[in-house]
Write a protein that holds these residues in place. Structure first.
Motif, PDB file in Angstrom:
ATOM      1  N   THR A   8       0.828  -1.206   0.000  1.00  0.00           N
ATOM      2  CA  THR A   8       0.000   0.000   0.000  1.00  0.00           C
ATOM      3  C   THR A   8       0.861   1.255   0.000  1.00  0.00           C
ATOM      4  OG1 THR A   8      -0.079  -0.002   2.424  1.00  0.00           O
ATOM      5  CG2 THR A   8      -1.840  -1.160   1.253  1.00  0.00           C
ATOM      6  N   MET A   9       0.265   2.345  -0.490  1.00  0.00           N
ATOM      7  CA  MET A   9       0.817   3.682  -0.328  1.00  0.00           C
ATOM      8  C   MET A   9      -0.315   4.569   0.201  1.00  0.00           C
ATOM      9  SD  MET A   9       3.392   4.388  -3.557  1.00  0.00           S
ATOM     10  CE  MET A   9       3.922   5.979  -2.876  1.00  0.00           C
ATOM     11  N   THR A  10      -0.017   5.311   1.269  1.00  0.00           N
ATOM     12  CA  THR A  10      -1.033   6.162   1.896  1.00  0.00           C
ATOM     13  C   THR A  10      -0.478   7.571   2.103  1.00  0.00           C
ATOM     14  OG1 THR A  10      -1.833   4.189   3.081  1.00  0.00           O
ATOM     15  CG2 THR A  10      -2.628   6.351   3.819  1.00  0.00           C
ATOM     16  N   GLU A  92       3.221   7.130   2.709  1.00  0.00           N
ATOM     17  CA  GLU A  92       3.759   6.036   3.514  1.00  0.00           C
ATOM     18  C   GLU A  92       3.624   4.728   2.738  1.00  0.00           C
ATOM     19  OE1 GLU A  92       5.431   6.248   6.406  1.00  0.00           O
ATOM     20  OE2 GLU A  92       5.256   8.422   6.032  1.00  0.00           O
ATOM     21  N   HIS A  93       4.775   4.169   2.382  1.00  0.00           N
ATOM     22  CA  HIS A  93       4.855   2.928   1.626  1.00  0.00           C
ATOM     23  C   HIS A  93       4.872   1.762   2.616  1.00  0.00           C
ATOM     24  CE1 HIS A  93       6.675  -0.156  -0.987  1.00  0.00           C
ATOM     25  NE2 HIS A  93       6.300   0.584  -2.012  1.00  0.00           N
ATOM     26  N   GLY A  94       4.093   0.715   2.317  1.00  0.00           N
ATOM     27  CA  GLY A  94       3.972  -0.396   3.239  1.00  0.00           C
ATOM     28  C   GLY A  94       5.250  -1.165   3.489  1.00  0.00           C
ATOM     29  N   VAL A  95       6.222  -1.057   2.593  1.00  0.00           N
ATOM     30  CA  VAL A  95       7.501  -1.754   2.745  1.00  0.00           C
ATOM     31  C   VAL A  95       8.645  -0.777   2.980  1.00  0.00           C
ATOM     32  CG1 VAL A  95       9.188  -3.264   1.609  1.00  0.00           C
ATOM     33  CG2 VAL A  95       6.734  -3.697   1.335  1.00  0.00           C
ATOM     34  N   LEU A  96       8.670   0.312   2.239  1.00  0.00           N
ATOM     35  CA  LEU A  96       9.821   1.213   2.226  1.00  0.00           C
ATOM     36  C   LEU A  96       9.688   2.396   3.180  1.00  0.00           C
ATOM     37  CD1 LEU A  96      10.400   1.244  -1.640  1.00  0.00           C
ATOM     38  CD2 LEU A  96      11.570  -0.164   0.073  1.00  0.00           C
ATOM     39  N   GLY A  97       8.534   2.578   3.778  1.00  0.00           N
ATOM     40  CA  GLY A  97       8.354   3.701   4.687  1.00  0.00           C
ATOM     41  C   GLY A  97       8.019   4.983   3.949  1.00  0.00           C
TER      42      GLY A  97
END
Length: 216
Positions: A8-10, A92-97
């Motif tokens: 996800t990206m938020t 906010e990337h679910g893996v990369l922050g």
């Protein structure tokens, strides 16, 4: 090589672009917030593996004309110094922050890889698959002598798109921001990057995304 994470990206890329697109001089005023759909594009790899590079096409489902809009983006893990004006937003990337999302026409990493693509030294990658070349993207250039380093590039956004110059008198790059207008590269163009996108009607279309031309 770039790795496509299934996460996800938020906020999402499209949510970031909904606020950003109406601020661009090349985006036609619609009188409301655009309703964006992803409509194609491709990626390039950063040789250092630090910066994500994507040439994304979106379309506005709320607009009658249903043109495509080309948005070259870069994704970074830290702010790009001196590029505050080209920041699209953070997500906010679910893996990369935390990812800092930039208008890639102002990012030296994208400019370097775009020039490498034109010279046949970079391979276009599929937009949504890891380590998968996209053979539908083509790039050629003739007579690119005189290009200054990307650190000296000047970038101008206007109603007709984005123009990138690499020194006085050198061939310049025009990023075609509005797709689907029927416009073709002018006779005498030095080269182009062509790629595919999907108009609202669903039939895949190939157009020039970037045109190399003589400086005026």
């Amino acid at each position: 090589m770039s790795v496509i994470h299934r996460t996800t990206m938020t906020p999402t890329k499209l949510e970031l672009l909904q606020d950003w697109l109406p601020t661009r001089p090349w985006y036609p005023a619609t009188g409301g917030t655009p309703v964006l759909e992803k409509a194609g594009g491709f990626r390039l790899d950063d040789p250092e593996g630090e910066v994500g590079i994507e040439f994304m096409v979106v379309r506005d489902a709320s607009a009658a004309d249903r043109h495509g809009y080309l948005v070259p983006l870069t994704y970074r893990g830290a702010p790009l110094e001196g590029a505050e004006q080209s920041l699209v937003g953070t997500s906010e990337h679910g893996v990369l922050g935390t990812r800092y999302v930039y208008d890639g026409t102002h990012d030296p990493v994208l400019l370097a890889e775009l020039r490498a693509l034109l010279r046949g030294r970079a391979e276009p990658q599929a937009q949504s698959e890891s380590d998968t070349p996209d053979p539908k993207v083509t790039a050629t250039v003739e007579g690119d002598e005189g290009w200054a380093p990307v650190s000296d590039a000047s970038v101008t956004d206007g109603p007709d798109g984005t123009v990138i110059r690499f020194g006085s008198g050198a061939p310049e790059l025009r990023v075609v921001r509005v797709l689907g207008t029927g416009e073709e590269p002018a006779a005498g163009a030095r080269g182009a990057v062509t790629a595919w996108w999907l108009p609202a009607e669903g039939e895949e279309r190939t157009e020039a995304f970037v045109v190399v031309r003589d400086a005026p």
